[in-house]
Design an enzyme around this catalytic site. Sequence first.
Site, PDB file in Angstrom:
ATOM      1  N   GLU A 190       0.816  -1.209   0.000  1.00 46.09           N
ATOM      2  CA  GLU A 190       0.000   0.000   0.000  1.00 46.09           C
ATOM      3  C   GLU A 190       0.851   1.262   0.000  1.00 46.09           C
ATOM      4  O   GLU A 190       2.046   1.233   0.282  1.00 46.09           O
ATOM      5  CB  GLU A 190      -0.909   0.027   1.230  1.00 46.09           C
ATOM      6  N   GLU A 195      -1.486   8.949   7.567  1.00 45.61           N
ATOM      7  CA  GLU A 195      -2.075   8.336   8.746  1.00 45.61           C
ATOM      8  C   GLU A 195      -1.833   9.295   9.906  1.00 45.61           C
ATOM      9  O   GLU A 195      -0.808   9.965   9.964  1.00 45.61           O
ATOM     10  CB  GLU A 195      -1.434   6.988   9.057  1.00 45.61           C
TER      11      GLU A 195
END
Length: 323
Positions: A190, A195
Amino acid sequence: MTSPAGKIRLHLLKAMAGICLLVPLGAVPQTTPAGARLDRSQLKLTFREEFDSPPSFHDRTIAPEGRWKTNFAFGSQDRKQRRYWETRTLVPNNELQYYADPWRDAHAFEWRDGMLTIAARPASAGEPALDHGLAYVSGLITSEKSFLQRYGYFEARVRMPVGKGLWPAFWLLPRFRVHKDPKLPQPPAEIDVFENIGKREELHPTLHYGTRQDKRHASVAVTVAPVDAFHVYGVLVSARDIVWYIDEHEVHREPNHDFHHPAYMLLNLAVGGDWPGAPDGTTPFPANMTIDWVRAHALAPGPLPAAEESMTAAIQPSPDGRE
């Protein structure tokens, strides 16, 4: 959005020329001038979601034409299956949220004023989250069924919640048929556009690459303006490089080792897990992650028909019936 447990973090100890300072996880980030500005002259819009109308949610039987799917691609997609719920959380990360199905479960999505809000909150009695030991209800949207693209610029304008145990993210996953032979190399895991683990001025762009036998991760902590205000987060993926941007200014880059498959976008608000830890009495609920818009662009003047052909081939169901 993979838990950092066991990750090999590539800690960058100095600022790249003209961009934000990148620091090892656990260190105190410092602010430096913004980096090079994104050149939009080489981009051609291919996907646009402004949320000017209620979101179009996907369901394999009720709304197969829906734009936004609300569970992961892995695992059983059949609600009658005993472990179907595992498509609505990330068990390996020990996350505490159940991603609600807007067609059947309590609603975790709020649409108003041209924006979509994912609202995380403690689960109530009788909700499926509690049936599986998950204490919170939240939301996930993915473009897996409606849009995939090889290379390009992917961006979203987002406002995040802040608080212990909250884990908002915007990420890309490649669409491919997983090899059943564990000896064969796997495509990359990914790209995390961002985040956040509940910190008001820190984000983590991450690249996961390598093979099943040799998993590698490049991740840094980037100091940003407060995440509980709107900002535009983007990543430019080319055959050579992967470059992260905040408000159209470069903050990090990595060589593209093997992310060469058509990819789809995901935005979600996780709660708890090995990395952020569990919420506590200071965590505000409902915790709201608000998405103003989501867009994707091809790299001009590349031939769009070829990209579209790759996308179409990538979304065919796999032989084992997974979606």
